[in-house]
Design a protein around this motif. Structure first.
Motif, PDB file in Angstrom:
ATOM      1  N   ALA A  12       0.852  -1.197   0.000  1.00 51.27           N
ATOM      2  CA  ALA A  12       0.000   0.000   0.000  1.00 51.27           C
ATOM      3  C   ALA A  12       0.879   1.235   0.000  1.00 51.27           C
ATOM      4  O   ALA A  12       1.875   1.301   0.723  1.00 51.27           O
ATOM      5  N   SER A  13       0.496   2.221  -0.810  1.00 50.88           N
ATOM      6  CA  SER A  13       1.275   3.456  -0.881  1.00 50.88           C
ATOM      7  C   SER A  13       0.339   4.638  -1.055  1.00 50.88           C
ATOM      8  O   SER A  13      -0.850   4.482  -1.331  1.00 50.88           O
ATOM      9  N   GLY A  14       0.915   5.821  -0.900  1.00 50.33           N
ATOM     10  CA  GLY A  14       0.120   7.034  -1.040  1.00 50.33           C
ATOM     11  C   GLY A  14      -0.139   7.674   0.303  1.00 50.33           C
ATOM     12  O   GLY A  14       0.659   7.576   1.226  1.00 50.33           O
ATOM     13  N   SER A  15      -1.293   8.343   0.392  1.00 52.72           N
ATOM     14  CA  SER A  15      -1.660   9.029   1.622  1.00 52.72           C
ATOM     15  C   SER A  15      -2.235   8.023   2.620  1.00 52.72           C
ATOM     16  O   SER A  15      -3.379   7.613   2.511  1.00 52.72           O
ATOM     17  N   ILE A  16      -1.413   7.615   3.586  1.00 53.29           N
ATOM     18  CA  ILE A  16      -1.823   6.592   4.541  1.00 53.29           C
ATOM     19  C   ILE A  16      -1.552   7.056   5.953  1.00 53.29           C
ATOM     20  O   ILE A  16      -0.414   7.373   6.293  1.00 53.29           O
ATOM     21  N   PHE A  17      -2.609   7.067   6.778  1.00 56.43           N
ATOM     22  CA  PHE A  17      -2.441   7.343   8.200  1.00 56.43           C
ATOM     23  C   PHE A  17      -2.395   6.048   8.994  1.00 56.43           C
ATOM     24  O   PHE A  17      -1.559   5.865   9.864  1.00 56.43           O
ATOM     25  N   ARG A  18      -3.296   5.121   8.628  1.00 54.37           N
ATOM     26  CA  ARG A  18      -3.386   3.865   9.379  1.00 54.37           C
ATOM     27  C   ARG A  18      -3.925   2.765   8.477  1.00 54.37           C
ATOM     28  O   ARG A  18      -4.905   2.965   7.776  1.00 54.37           O
ATOM     29  N   VAL A  19      -3.248   1.627   8.502  1.00 56.31           N
ATOM     30  CA  VAL A  19      -3.723   0.451   7.777  1.00 56.31           C
ATOM     31  C   VAL A  19      -4.321  -0.520   8.784  1.00 56.31           C
ATOM     32  O   VAL A  19      -3.625  -0.957   9.705  1.00 56.31           O
ATOM     33  N   ASN A  20      -5.566  -0.828   8.638  1.00 55.99           N
ATOM     34  CA  ASN A  20      -6.231  -1.753   9.552  1.00 55.99           C
ATOM     35  C   ASN A  20      -6.109  -3.174   8.995  1.00 55.99           C
ATOM     36  O   ASN A  20      -5.012  -3.609   8.678  1.00 55.99           O
ATOM     37  N   ALA A  21      -7.210  -3.869   8.834  1.00 58.14           N
ATOM     38  CA  ALA A  21      -7.135  -5.234   8.324  1.00 58.14           C
ATOM     39  C   ALA A  21      -6.693  -5.253   6.859  1.00 58.14           C
ATOM     40  O   ALA A  21      -6.982  -4.338   6.092  1.00 58.14           O
ATOM     41  N   MET A  22      -5.967  -6.316   6.506  1.00 55.13           N
ATOM     42  CA  MET A  22      -5.551  -6.536   5.118  1.00 55.13           C
ATOM     43  C   MET A  22      -5.938  -7.963   4.746  1.00 55.13           C
ATOM     44  O   MET A  22      -5.991  -8.838   5.628  1.00 55.13           O
ATOM     45  N   GLY A  23      -6.168  -8.185   3.481  1.00 57.78           N
ATOM     46  CA  GLY A  23      -6.595  -9.526   3.102  1.00 57.78           C
ATOM     47  C   GLY A  23      -6.419  -9.816   1.626  1.00 57.78           C
ATOM     48  O   GLY A  23      -5.976  -8.962   0.849  1.00 57.78           O
ATOM     49  N   TRP A  24      -6.772 -11.050   1.285  1.00 58.70           N
ATOM     50  CA  TRP A  24      -6.700 -11.512  -0.091  1.00 58.70           C
ATOM     51  C   TRP A  24      -8.030 -12.151  -0.489  1.00 58.70           C
ATOM     52  O   TRP A  24      -8.640 -12.885   0.304  1.00 58.70           O
ATOM     53  N   TYR A  25      -8.436 -11.887  -1.710  1.00 58.03           N
ATOM     54  CA  TYR A  25      -9.593 -12.508  -2.333  1.00 58.03           C
ATOM     55  C   TYR A  25      -9.142 -13.056  -3.675  1.00 58.03           C
ATOM     56  O   TYR A  25      -8.071 -12.711  -4.175  1.00 58.03           O
ATOM     57  N   ARG A  26      -9.973 -13.907  -4.255  1.00 53.50           N
ATOM     58  CA  ARG A  26      -9.632 -14.417  -5.572  1.00 53.50           C
ATOM     59  C   ARG A  26     -10.892 -14.611  -6.405  1.00 53.50           C
ATOM     60  O   ARG A  26     -11.989 -14.787  -5.864  1.00 53.50           O
ATOM     61  N   GLN A  27     -10.713 -14.577  -7.711  1.00 47.47           N
ATOM     62  CA  GLN A  27     -11.826 -14.778  -8.631  1.00 47.47           C
ATOM     63  C   GLN A  27     -11.380 -15.652  -9.775  1.00 47.47           C
ATOM     64  O   GLN A  27     -10.487 -15.279 -10.552  1.00 47.47           O
ATOM     65  N   ALA A  28     -11.994 -16.823  -9.862  1.00 48.11           N
ATOM     66  CA  ALA A  28     -11.719 -17.747 -10.954  1.00 48.11           C
ATOM     67  C   ALA A  28     -12.653 -17.429 -12.122  1.00 48.11           C
ATOM     68  O   ALA A  28     -13.722 -16.835 -11.925  1.00 48.11           O
ATOM     69  N   PRO A  29     -12.284 -17.840 -13.335  1.00 43.87           N
ATOM     70  CA  PRO A  29     -13.128 -17.560 -14.502  1.00 43.87           C
ATOM     71  C   PRO A  29     -14.548 -18.091 -14.315  1.00 43.87           C
ATOM     72  O   PRO A  29     -14.733 -19.255 -13.921  1.00 43.87           O
ATOM     73  N   GLY A  30     -15.520 -17.245 -14.542  1.00 44.76           N
ATOM     74  CA  GLY A  30     -16.910 -17.655 -14.437  1.00 44.76           C
ATOM     75  C   GLY A  30     -17.446 -17.769 -13.030  1.00 44.76           C
ATOM     76  O   GLY A  30     -18.582 -18.212 -12.836  1.00 44.76           O
ATOM     77  N   LYS A  31     -16.660 -17.383 -12.046  1.00 45.23           N
ATOM     78  CA  LYS A  31     -17.085 -17.486 -10.643  1.00 45.23           C
ATOM     79  C   LYS A  31     -17.041 -16.121  -9.972  1.00 45.23           C
ATOM     80  O   LYS A  31     -16.396 -15.194 -10.445  1.00 45.23           O
ATOM     81  N   GLN A  32     -17.724 -16.054  -8.836  1.00 47.88           N
ATOM     82  CA  GLN A  32     -17.713 -14.814  -8.069  1.00 47.88           C
ATOM     83  C   GLN A  32     -16.422 -14.692  -7.272  1.00 47.88           C
ATOM     84  O   GLN A  32     -15.765 -15.695  -6.964  1.00 47.88           O
ATOM     85  N   ARG A  33     -16.072 -13.465  -6.938  1.00 45.93           N
ATOM     86  CA  ARG A  33     -14.905 -13.234  -6.103  1.00 45.93           C
ATOM     87  C   ARG A  33     -15.157 -13.846  -4.728  1.00 45.93           C
ATOM     88  O   ARG A  33     -16.251 -13.698  -4.163  1.00 45.93           O
ATOM     89  N   GLU A  34     -14.150 -14.539  -4.185  1.00 47.52           N
ATOM     90  CA  GLU A  34     -14.307 -15.195  -2.896  1.00 47.52           C
ATOM     91  C   GLU A  34     -13.172 -14.831  -1.950  1.00 47.52           C
ATOM     92  O   GLU A  34     -12.055 -14.525  -2.369  1.00 47.52           O
TER      93      GLU A  34
END
Length: 121
Positions: free
Chosen positions: A24-46
């Protein structure tokens, strides 16, 4: 303005490993939770994994025991170590972070542009 930039995706054989990074970059005061999601072809992001500021972690059942999420707050970076990869892990992986841009502005969700992970022999 806040930016999230992922890296580390690619092509790997089944059983192999990859490590994703998201800075993460730019104007940042505080980073709270961070995470990962994924999206396979033809499927919803999970949901894949999440890590809080207190380093508490949550994982999707499909990746428990194979993926490990971690963070480096000095670098505003989150990592996803992916081991024992399977073809069904093939997807575009997106970084997500709850970030407060300044002390006067409430936090909100930010997303990276995604990085492709392909597991194939």
């Amino acid at each position: 303005q806040v930016h999230l930039v992922e890296s580390g995706g690619g092509l790997v054989q089944p059983g192999g490993s990859l490590r994703l990074s998201c800075a993460a970059s730019g104007s940042i005061f505080r980073v709270n939770a961070m995470g990962w999601y994924r999206q396979a072809p033809g499927k919803q992001r999970e949901f894949v994994a999440r890590i809080g500021r207190a380093v508490s972690t949550n994982y999707a059942d499909s990746v428990k025991g194979r993926f490990t999420i971690s963070r480096d707050d000095a670098k505003n970076t989150v990592y996803l170590q992916m081991n024992s990869l399977k073809p069904e892990d093939t997807a575009v992986y997106y970084c997500n972070a709850d970030i407060a841009p300044s002390i006067l502005v409430r936090s909100s969700d930010y997303w990276g542009q995604g990085t492709q992970v392909t597991v194939s022999s």
